[in-house]
Design a protein around this motif. Structure first.
Motif, PDB file in Angstrom:
ATOM      1  N   PRO A  30       0.822  -1.216   0.000  1.00  0.00           N
ATOM      2  CA  PRO A  30       0.000   0.000   0.000  1.00  0.00           C
ATOM      3  C   PRO A  30       0.855   1.265   0.000  1.00  0.00           C
ATOM      4  O   PRO A  30       2.014   1.269   0.431  1.00  0.00           O
ATOM      5  N   ILE A  31       0.277   2.342  -0.504  1.00  0.00           N
ATOM      6  CA  ILE A  31       0.872   3.675  -0.405  1.00  0.00           C
ATOM      7  C   ILE A  31       0.075   4.442   0.636  1.00  0.00           C
ATOM      8  O   ILE A  31      -1.157   4.435   0.622  1.00  0.00           O
ATOM      9  N   GLY A  32       0.753   5.085   1.555  1.00  0.00           N
ATOM     10  CA  GLY A  32       0.084   5.805   2.623  1.00  0.00           C
ATOM     11  C   GLY A  32      -0.436   7.159   2.178  1.00  0.00           C
ATOM     12  O   GLY A  32       0.102   7.782   1.261  1.00  0.00           O
ATOM     13  N   ASP A 113       5.177   8.677  10.653  1.00  0.00           N
ATOM     14  CA  ASP A 113       6.381   7.885  10.374  1.00  0.00           C
ATOM     15  C   ASP A 113       6.298   6.519  11.039  1.00  0.00           C
ATOM     16  O   ASP A 113       6.577   5.487  10.410  1.00  0.00           O
ATOM     17  N   SER A 114       5.920   6.496  12.314  1.00  0.00           N
ATOM     18  CA  SER A 114       5.848   5.234  13.055  1.00  0.00           C
ATOM     19  C   SER A 114       4.794   4.306  12.463  1.00  0.00           C
ATOM     20  O   SER A 114       5.013   3.096  12.340  1.00  0.00           O
ATOM     21  N   ALA A 115       3.640   4.882  12.095  1.00  0.00           N
ATOM     22  CA  ALA A 115       2.559   4.063  11.538  1.00  0.00           C
ATOM     23  C   ALA A 115       2.966   3.447  10.207  1.00  0.00           C
ATOM     24  O   ALA A 115       2.673   2.276   9.931  1.00  0.00           O
ATOM     25  N   CYS A 116       3.651   4.228   9.367  1.00  0.00           N
ATOM     26  CA  CYS A 116       4.096   3.696   8.075  1.00  0.00           C
ATOM     27  C   CYS A 116       5.158   2.618   8.275  1.00  0.00           C
ATOM     28  O   CYS A 116       5.129   1.563   7.622  1.00  0.00           O
ATOM     29  N   LYS A 117       6.091   2.877   9.163  1.00  0.00           N
ATOM     30  CA  LYS A 117       7.154   1.913   9.418  1.00  0.00           C
ATOM     31  C   LYS A 117       6.584   0.590   9.925  1.00  0.00           C
ATOM     32  O   LYS A 117       7.011  -0.493   9.504  1.00  0.00           O
ATOM     33  N   ALA A 118       5.596   0.658  10.811  1.00  0.00           N
ATOM     34  CA  ALA A 118       5.003  -0.553  11.380  1.00  0.00           C
ATOM     35  C   ALA A 118       4.295  -1.391  10.321  1.00  0.00           C
ATOM     36  O   ALA A 118       4.147  -2.605  10.474  1.00  0.00           O
ATOM     37  N   GLU A 161      13.934   5.761   5.659  1.00  0.00           N
ATOM     38  CA  GLU A 161      12.936   4.691   5.666  1.00  0.00           C
ATOM     39  C   GLU A 161      11.613   5.054   5.013  1.00  0.00           C
ATOM     40  O   GLU A 161      10.742   4.213   4.869  1.00  0.00           O
ATOM     41  N   LEU A 162      11.426   6.322   4.621  1.00  0.00           N
ATOM     42  CA  LEU A 162      10.132   6.732   4.088  1.00  0.00           C
ATOM     43  C   LEU A 162      10.323   7.850   3.071  1.00  0.00           C
ATOM     44  O   LEU A 162      11.172   8.723   3.249  1.00  0.00           O
ATOM     45  N   GLY A 324      12.928   0.595  19.238  1.00  0.00           N
ATOM     46  CA  GLY A 324      12.529   1.620  18.296  1.00  0.00           C
ATOM     47  C   GLY A 324      12.862   3.028  18.742  1.00  0.00           C
ATOM     48  O   GLY A 324      12.650   3.984  17.998  1.00  0.00           O
ATOM     49  N   LEU A 325      13.399   3.181  19.960  1.00  0.00           N
ATOM     50  CA  LEU A 325      13.772   4.500  20.461  1.00  0.00           C
ATOM     51  C   LEU A 325      14.815   5.150  19.544  1.00  0.00           C
ATOM     52  O   LEU A 325      15.793   4.518  19.149  1.00  0.00           O
TER      53      LEU A 325
END
Length: 434
Positions: A30-32, A113-118, A161-162, A324-325
């Motif tokens: 998917p693309i966010g 960022d966190s939501a996309c990475k997950a 990463e994004l 993830g920190l």
């Protein structure tokens, strides 16, 4: 007039083509889409859904207004009616008193960022449009921005990463609203967008048609210049030796100021580089200097001529252990998978914190690095006692050390020396201000 014409599916597909190629249109890729609920981002979601089935929207509730939660739920309902899957991201901790817009923006991007990475999402589309771009240029000009800043927002911006995509930067807000009305879609109007206490709102309301025409030409010119600089920096980056411990070795002649500014941000973890005037002076006549959380010094036995490193005295971050920190905006922590955590790792998660090694760097003389490099590295302490420096650990170390517990840290700054970000218009695919 073109301003009264909705954005067609074909026109939007052509705008997205400049960012391609993309993975196949499959639910696994998917693309966010970042959706606020306003007309601009909601129109982006509509156009993205017409262009591709494999999309994932994220709706952020900042919690700054009593009605924000209900508006977020309403937006998710509208997205679902479009056939766009949506996920709610709720922010906490924003007090709504000081630096409201900048604080909300930083928290929003961190959550996205966190939501996309997950979810393994590599591209996130944003709804910024031509009017936003013109306001950004005007705002930066008022604050004495450099030529780089005058290029406005990047059409695409890459991080490690994004990748952020702004396909609508050449489309006016008026056309986006007409597109939604034509599709029978409604949206939410945020009252803060009309509040003149915010500088951007004052700029928006005071811009004349002549100002907008002039801004389009400036954006095209500065954008082309920044794209050219970006290409040149890619060739110059080979002059820099970047060490996994977060410092850079440089030759006798320092990189040109634009590259030096980016390098300074990477090493310091700062959101912005030092003054362009100061960096230009260093480029002309290199000398030891401490600026913006990093220090430039002679490299000595490490080779080359100069070393750029984090300034240990500027590090104040002491943060509880958590997978993830991102510590000091430079080092990312990884931890053992759930169910496989050793007793030591469990103790570290419950009682540990990451902070600078500091004065205890003198106990690590066996490592071939200057004291100031070691002093700025992330150190693991449990109940105040130094346990390990994860990025120095031997992978084969025994349990009871950071490595043995599955805890590690790697240099992972939010910027890279070079990327494929784009600012200017491509004359072959679009016209400035079209």
């Amino acid at each position: 007039m073109r301003e009264t014409v909705p954005v067609s599916a074909g026109e939007f597909a052509a705008l997205m083509a400049r960012f391609g190629p993309f993975p196949s249109d499959d639910p696994a890729f998917p693309i966010g889409i970042a959706v606020s609920g306003g007309a601009d981002s909601l129109c982006l979601a509509l156009l993205m859904r017409q262009w591709r089935r494999a999309v994932q929207a994220f709706v952020v509730d900042h919690g700054l207004r009593p009605e924000s939660a209900a508006e977020a739920r309403m937006t998710i309902g509208r997205l679902e009616e479009m056939g766009v899957p949506a996920l709610l991201l709720t922010l906490t901790g924003l007090d709504g008193r000081r630096a409201i817009q900048s604080g909300a923006r930083a928290a929003r991007y961190a959550a996205l960022d966190s939501a996309c990475k997950a979810r393994g999402i590599l591209d996130l589309a944003l709804g910024h449009h031509e009017d936003d771009q013109i306001e950004t240029l005007t705002l930066r000009r008022a604050h004495g921005s450099t030529a780089h800043g005058m290029a406005g927002m990047a059409r695409s911006r890459e991080t490690p990463e994004l990748r952020y995509l702004r396909p609508l930067l050449g489309i006016s807000s008026a056309r986006l609203r007409i597109t939604l009305r034509d599709a029978g879609c409604d949206w939410i109007e945020d009252p803060s967008n009309r509040n003149r206490r915010f500088e951007r709102v004052r700029i928006r309301q005071d811009l004349t048609p002549g100002d907008r025409v002039a801004a389009r030409g400036d954006l095209a010119r500065y954008g082309a210049k920044r794209d050219g600089t970006q290409s040149r920096l890619g060739a110059l980056a080979g002059e820099v030796l970047m060490d996994p411990l977060g410092f850079a070795l440089l030759g006798e002649k320092l990189p040109e100021p634009d590259l030096l500014a980016r390098l300074w941000q990477i090493v310091s973890g700062a959101a912005f580089p030092p003054s362009p005037r100061l960096l230009a002076a260093l480029h002309r006549a290199p000398r030891p200097a401490t600026l913006g959380g990093a220090l430039l010094a002679r490299s000595g036995r490490l080779g080359r001529t100069w070393i750029l490193m984090r300034e240990p005295a500027a590090i104040t971050a002491r943060t509880p252990v958590a997978p993830g920190l991102l510590w000091d905006r430079r080092f990312e922590m990884a931890g053992s998978e759930a169910g496989e955590i050793a007793p030591f790792a469990a103790m570290a998660a419950a009682h540990g914190e990451i902070g600078p090694l500091g004065r205890e760097a003198s106990d690590f003389r066996s490592y071939p690095y200057p004291f100031r490099i070691l002093a700025g590295l992330p150190a693991l302490r449990i109940k105040g006692r130094l346990v390990a420096v994860p990025c120095l650990e031997d992978p084969g170390a025994a349990t009871g050390t950071a490595a043995g517990a599955g805890i590690s840290m790697r240099f992972s700054p939010p910027l890279t020396l070079t990327d494929r970000s784009e600012w200017g218009d491509d004359p072959a695919t679009c016209r400035p201000g079209a």
